[in-house]
Design a protein around this motif. Structure first.
Motif, PDB file in Angstrom:
ATOM      1  N   ASP A 128       0.804  -1.229   0.000  1.00 55.68           N
ATOM      2  CA  ASP A 128       0.000   0.000   0.000  1.00 55.68           C
ATOM      3  C   ASP A 128       0.834   1.274   0.000  1.00 55.68           C
ATOM      4  O   ASP A 128       0.558   2.207  -0.758  1.00 55.68           O
ATOM      5  CB  ASP A 128      -0.947   0.012   1.208  1.00 55.68           C
ATOM      6  N   GLU A 129       1.837   1.324   0.847  1.00 55.27           N
ATOM      7  CA  GLU A 129       2.609   2.569   0.972  1.00 55.27           C
ATOM      8  C   GLU A 129       3.281   2.930  -0.340  1.00 55.27           C
ATOM      9  O   GLU A 129       3.227   4.089  -0.785  1.00 55.27           O
ATOM     10  CB  GLU A 129       3.646   2.432   2.082  1.00 55.27           C
ATOM     11  N   GLU A 130       3.906   1.939  -1.004  1.00 58.65           N
ATOM     12  CA  GLU A 130       4.573   2.197  -2.275  1.00 58.65           C
ATOM     13  C   GLU A 130       3.561   2.479  -3.379  1.00 58.65           C
ATOM     14  O   GLU A 130       3.685   3.442  -4.140  1.00 58.65           O
ATOM     15  CB  GLU A 130       5.424   0.991  -2.674  1.00 58.65           C
ATOM     16  N   LEU A 131       2.540   1.638  -3.458  1.00 57.96           N
ATOM     17  CA  LEU A 131       1.575   1.734  -4.548  1.00 57.96           C
ATOM     18  C   LEU A 131       0.789   3.036  -4.485  1.00 57.96           C
ATOM     19  O   LEU A 131       0.694   3.778  -5.470  1.00 57.96           O
ATOM     20  CB  LEU A 131       0.619   0.536  -4.489  1.00 57.96           C
ATOM     21  N   PHE A 132       0.233   3.346  -3.309  1.00 56.65           N
ATOM     22  CA  PHE A 132      -0.577   4.557  -3.199  1.00 56.65           C
ATOM     23  C   PHE A 132       0.278   5.812  -3.086  1.00 56.65           C
ATOM     24  O   PHE A 132      -0.178   6.913  -3.403  1.00 56.65           O
ATOM     25  CB  PHE A 132      -1.557   4.423  -2.029  1.00 56.65           C
ATOM     26  N   GLY A 133       1.536   5.650  -2.663  1.00 55.99           N
ATOM     27  CA  GLY A 133       2.447   6.793  -2.714  1.00 55.99           C
ATOM     28  C   GLY A 133       2.710   7.213  -4.145  1.00 55.99           C
ATOM     29  O   GLY A 133       2.726   8.403  -4.476  1.00 55.99           O
ATOM     30  N   LEU A 134       2.896   6.225  -5.028  1.00 58.92           N
ATOM     31  CA  LEU A 134       3.091   6.520  -6.444  1.00 58.92           C
ATOM     32  C   LEU A 134       1.823   7.109  -7.049  1.00 58.92           C
ATOM     33  O   LEU A 134       1.871   8.074  -7.829  1.00 58.92           O
ATOM     34  CB  LEU A 134       3.492   5.251  -7.186  1.00 58.92           C
ATOM     35  N   LEU A 135       0.669   6.540  -6.677  1.00 54.02           N
ATOM     36  CA  LEU A 135      -0.599   7.058  -7.192  1.00 54.02           C
ATOM     37  C   LEU A 135      -0.810   8.501  -6.742  1.00 54.02           C
ATOM     38  O   LEU A 135      -1.310   9.337  -7.507  1.00 54.02           O
ATOM     39  CB  LEU A 135      -1.742   6.168  -6.709  1.00 54.02           C
ATOM     40  N   ALA A 136      -0.418   8.803  -5.506  1.00 61.88           N
ATOM     41  CA  ALA A 136      -0.524  10.185  -5.014  1.00 61.88           C
ATOM     42  C   ALA A 136       0.343  11.122  -5.851  1.00 61.88           C
ATOM     43  O   ALA A 136      -0.073  12.241  -6.193  1.00 61.88           O
ATOM     44  CB  ALA A 136      -0.104  10.245  -3.550  1.00 61.88           C
ATOM     45  N   ALA A 137       1.545  10.675  -6.210  1.00 58.44           N
ATOM     46  CA  ALA A 137       2.437  11.506  -7.031  1.00 58.44           C
ATOM     47  C   ALA A 137       1.830  11.762  -8.402  1.00 58.44           C
ATOM     48  O   ALA A 137       1.927  12.870  -8.955  1.00 58.44           O
ATOM     49  CB  ALA A 137       3.800  10.828  -7.170  1.00 58.44           C
ATOM     50  N   VAL A 138       1.186  10.749  -8.964  1.00 56.78           N
ATOM     51  CA  VAL A 138       0.533  10.909 -10.272  1.00 56.78           C
ATOM     52  C   VAL A 138      -0.592  11.937 -10.176  1.00 56.78           C
ATOM     53  O   VAL A 138      -0.731  12.823 -11.031  1.00 56.78           O
ATOM     54  CB  VAL A 138      -0.012   9.551 -10.764  1.00 56.78           C
ATOM     55  N   LEU A 139      -1.397  11.842  -9.121  1.00 56.55           N
ATOM     56  CA  LEU A 139      -2.513  12.783  -8.961  1.00 56.55           C
ATOM     57  C   LEU A 139      -2.013  14.204  -8.712  1.00 56.55           C
ATOM     58  O   LEU A 139      -2.603  15.171  -9.205  1.00 56.55           O
ATOM     59  CB  LEU A 139      -3.422  12.328  -7.813  1.00 56.55           C
ATOM     60  N   GLU A 140      -0.936  14.331  -7.947  1.00 56.65           N
ATOM     61  CA  GLU A 140      -0.359  15.668  -7.726  1.00 56.65           C
ATOM     62  C   GLU A 140       0.107  16.262  -9.052  1.00 56.65           C
ATOM     63  O   GLU A 140      -0.061  17.466  -9.309  1.00 56.65           O
ATOM     64  CB  GLU A 140       0.815  15.577  -6.745  1.00 56.65           C
ATOM     65  N   THR A 141       0.706  15.435  -9.895  1.00 56.18           N
ATOM     66  CA  THR A 141       1.150  15.902 -11.213  1.00 56.18           C
ATOM     67  C   THR A 141      -0.040  16.350 -12.052  1.00 56.18           C
ATOM     68  O   THR A 141       0.011  17.375 -12.737  1.00 56.18           O
ATOM     69  CB  THR A 141       1.917  14.780 -11.940  1.00 56.18           C
ATOM     70  N   ALA A 142      -1.130  15.588 -12.010  1.00 58.93           N
ATOM     71  CA  ALA A 142      -2.334  15.963 -12.757  1.00 58.93           C
ATOM     72  C   ALA A 142      -2.906  17.272 -12.241  1.00 58.93           C
ATOM     73  O   ALA A 142      -3.369  18.123 -13.014  1.00 58.93           O
ATOM     74  CB  ALA A 142      -3.375  14.849 -12.656  1.00 58.93           C
TER      75      ALA A 142
ATOM     76  N   ALA B 193     -12.584  19.021  -9.936  1.00 62.05           N
ATOM     77  CA  ALA B 193     -13.087  18.554  -8.639  1.00 62.05           C
ATOM     78  C   ALA B 193     -12.813  17.073  -8.429  1.00 62.05           C
ATOM     79  O   ALA B 193     -12.472  16.651  -7.319  1.00 62.05           O
ATOM     80  CB  ALA B 193     -14.588  18.839  -8.535  1.00 62.05           C
ATOM     81  N   ASP B 194     -12.951  16.289  -9.495  1.00 54.66           N
ATOM     82  CA  ASP B 194     -12.774  14.841  -9.303  1.00 54.66           C
ATOM     83  C   ASP B 194     -11.330  14.481  -8.989  1.00 54.66           C
ATOM     84  O   ASP B 194     -11.074  13.507  -8.264  1.00 54.66           O
ATOM     85  CB  ASP B 194     -13.287  14.061 -10.517  1.00 54.66           C
ATOM     86  N   LEU B 195     -10.349  15.256  -9.505  1.00 52.03           N
ATOM     87  CA  LEU B 195      -8.952  14.981  -9.156  1.00 52.03           C
ATOM     88  C   LEU B 195      -8.698  15.240  -7.673  1.00 52.03           C
ATOM     89  O   LEU B 195      -7.995  14.473  -7.006  1.00 52.03           O
ATOM     90  CB  LEU B 195      -8.011  15.826 -10.011  1.00 52.03           C
ATOM     91  N   HIS B 196      -9.273  16.328  -7.139  1.00 50.74           N
ATOM     92  CA  HIS B 196      -9.142  16.591  -5.703  1.00 50.74           C
ATOM     93  C   HIS B 196      -9.846  15.506  -4.894  1.00 50.74           C
ATOM     94  O   HIS B 196      -9.347  15.072  -3.840  1.00 50.74           O
ATOM     95  CB  HIS B 196      -9.735  17.960  -5.365  1.00 50.74           C
ATOM     96  N   TYR B 197     -10.989  15.057  -5.379  1.00 51.44           N
ATOM     97  CA  TYR B 197     -11.724  13.982  -4.705  1.00 51.44           C
ATOM     98  C   TYR B 197     -10.875  12.707  -4.644  1.00 51.44           C
ATOM     99  O   TYR B 197     -10.740  12.085  -3.580  1.00 51.44           O
ATOM    100  CB  TYR B 197     -13.028  13.745  -5.460  1.00 51.44           C
ATOM    101  N   HIS B 198     -10.286  12.321  -5.771  1.00 49.08           N
ATOM    102  CA  HIS B 198      -9.456  11.121  -5.786  1.00 49.08           C
ATOM    103  C   HIS B 198      -8.201  11.301  -4.931  1.00 49.08           C
ATOM    104  O   HIS B 198      -7.769  10.359  -4.246  1.00 49.08           O
ATOM    105  CB  HIS B 198      -9.062  10.769  -7.219  1.00 49.08           C
ATOM    106  N   ARG B 199      -7.647  12.502  -4.976  1.00 49.72           N
ATOM    107  CA  ARG B 199      -6.456  12.758  -4.147  1.00 49.72           C
ATOM    108  C   ARG B 199      -6.811  12.627  -2.664  1.00 49.72           C
ATOM    109  O   ARG B 199      -6.001  12.098  -1.871  1.00 49.72           O
ATOM    110  CB  ARG B 199      -5.905  14.165  -4.439  1.00 49.72           C
TER     111      ARG B 199
END
Length: 412
Positions: free
Chosen positions: A278-292, A300-306
């Motif tokens: 989880d830490e690695e996988l969702f940490g990477l996903l968080a970085a992707v969302l921050e980039t978006a 709004a949906d990007l903030h919701y997912h973040r």
């Protein structure tokens, strides 16, 4: 200046990193008879090669193509140069010329299967599917089993929805190279297309094990797991922590664009049960969302997912920040209001209740929203309102057990 002198000076220019001038000077020396002329031709070819590569690195593709064509004409059978020139032609929209030079590369170095695979891929893009298939089959006959060639054939059969043939070739590819992550990945997708979810999950898990940091691959694994679970099958995933260094900026941007277009991307990950990854996988996903969000800060949906990803990682304040941002961008964002209500429920029940009420007024007339609202109303001592909320939840879904159980407890 004598031809021998031109040869010597041309060679000196080549060694000093001035290939264009070297090629020009050596051209005269190639007319010299005997060994001097032969050496001049060879080094002129080398100079043209270096000049072509330098132009290519600078993005000057027209000049690069001209230089490399002359280098091939001068040096003769150089498969790497032919393949490189084919890549330049492909990049500049000249597929017919690219195909011709890849065919030449196959002739120059017939034992190199990657040229055959590249030629088949180019023929496929050019719309000559039969020629691509023939290229791959001839290469297999010439070289025997090859993971690269079997993967290409597997992908072509999958594109034609000939899944049995596709699985055959992808399985052969894995027999050739059991660590070929893309073969496992595509075999998993083909199995999923056939509805063979156990086999799909086995192959995708193997691909994930080989490339744990590849987020798109993990997304496919999560999506297939969700479909399999929805069909009633028991699913237990073993996700690996991603040890490699963070992805390059360009890779993050590519994934960020994908997230903006693929609405189920984050949902597929969040549907996965907790795991050591989880830490690695969702940490990477968080970085992707921050980039978006750097480009689409008003989505709004990007903030919701973040916010949901931060919540999964236990980052409560960050989750609240992005949930509030989502509803500030879109005040009638039902999912955002529900998420914000849930995040606020423990510490700020009055504010949480307001979020659920706003979600209802925006169209979120759902049993779970009424049940969550009833729980807050009860905590605040507003029992009659809580009873009414639970009654509405059961009116919407008579079998909604959380509301039925809560109503029973209120009546006790």
């Amino acid at each position: 200046m004598s031809e021998t002198s031109e040869y010597s000076q041309g060679l000196q220019l080549l060694r000093s990193g001035r290939p264009v001038e070297a090629a020009r000077l050596l051209a005269s020396a190639t007319a010299s008879p005997g060994l001097t002329g032969q050496l001049a031709r060879f080094y002129r070819g080398r100079a043209l090669r270096e000049a072509g590569l330098a132009h290519a690195r600078a993005g000057q593709f027209d000049q690069a193509q001209a230089m490399l064509r002359q280098a091939i004409d001068t040096l003769g059978a150089d498969a790497s140069l032919a393949a490189y020139l084919a890549g330049l032609y492909t990049r500049t929209g000249q597929p017919a010329r690219a195909e011709a030079y890849l065919e030449a590369a196959c002739q120059y170095e017939p034992d190199e299967v990657r040229h055959a695979a590249a030629l088949a891929a180019l023929q496929l893009r050019n719309g000559t599917r039969e020629r691509a298939m023939m290229t791959l089959q001839q290469a297999l006959r010439r070289h025997g089993d090859s993971a690269i060639l079997h993967v290409q054939l597997g992908l072509m059969h999958a594109g034609d929805e000939r899944y049995a043939d596709a699985r055959h070739h992808l399985t052969r590819a894995i027999a050739c190279d059991c660590l070929h992550a893309q073969a496992h990945y595509h075999l998993g997708l083909v199995a999923a297309a056939e509805g063979d979810f156990p086999a799909a999950l086995r192959s995708l898990e193997r691909a994930h094990t080989l490339q744990p940091g590849e987020l798109l691959l993990t997304y496919q694994l999560a999506a297939v797991a969700r479909v399999a679970r929805g069909s009633g099958q028991s699913v237990e995933l073993r996700l690996q922590s991603a040890e490699p260094a963070p992805p390059a900026r360009t890779h993050l941007e590519h994934l960020a664009n994908f997230v903006c277009q693929e609405h189920d991307f984050v949902d597929a990950f969040l549907a996965l049960p907790p795991s050591p990854a989880d830490e690695e996988l969702f940490g990477l996903l968080a970085a992707v969302l921050e980039t978006a969000l750097e480009t689409h800060g008003r989505y709004a949906d990007l903030h919701y997912h973040r916010a949901r990803v931060a919540d999964r990682l236990g980052q409560a304040s960050l989750a609240l920040h992005h949930a509030r941002k989502a509803v500030s961008v879109n005040p009638d964002y039902v999912a955002g209001r529900i998420l914000l209500g849930r995040l606020l429920a423990e510490a700020e029940p009055v504010d949480a209740l307001a979020q659920y009420t706003r979600a209802l007024s925006a169209g979120g007339d759902y049993p779970d929203v009424h049940a969550a609202r009833a729980e807050l109303l009860q905590r605040l001592g507003r029992t009659d309102e809580a009873r009414s909320a639970l009654a509405r939840a059961l009116e919407l879904n008579a079998t909604y057990h959380p509301a039925r159980d809560a109503l029973r407890r209120l009546a006790a």
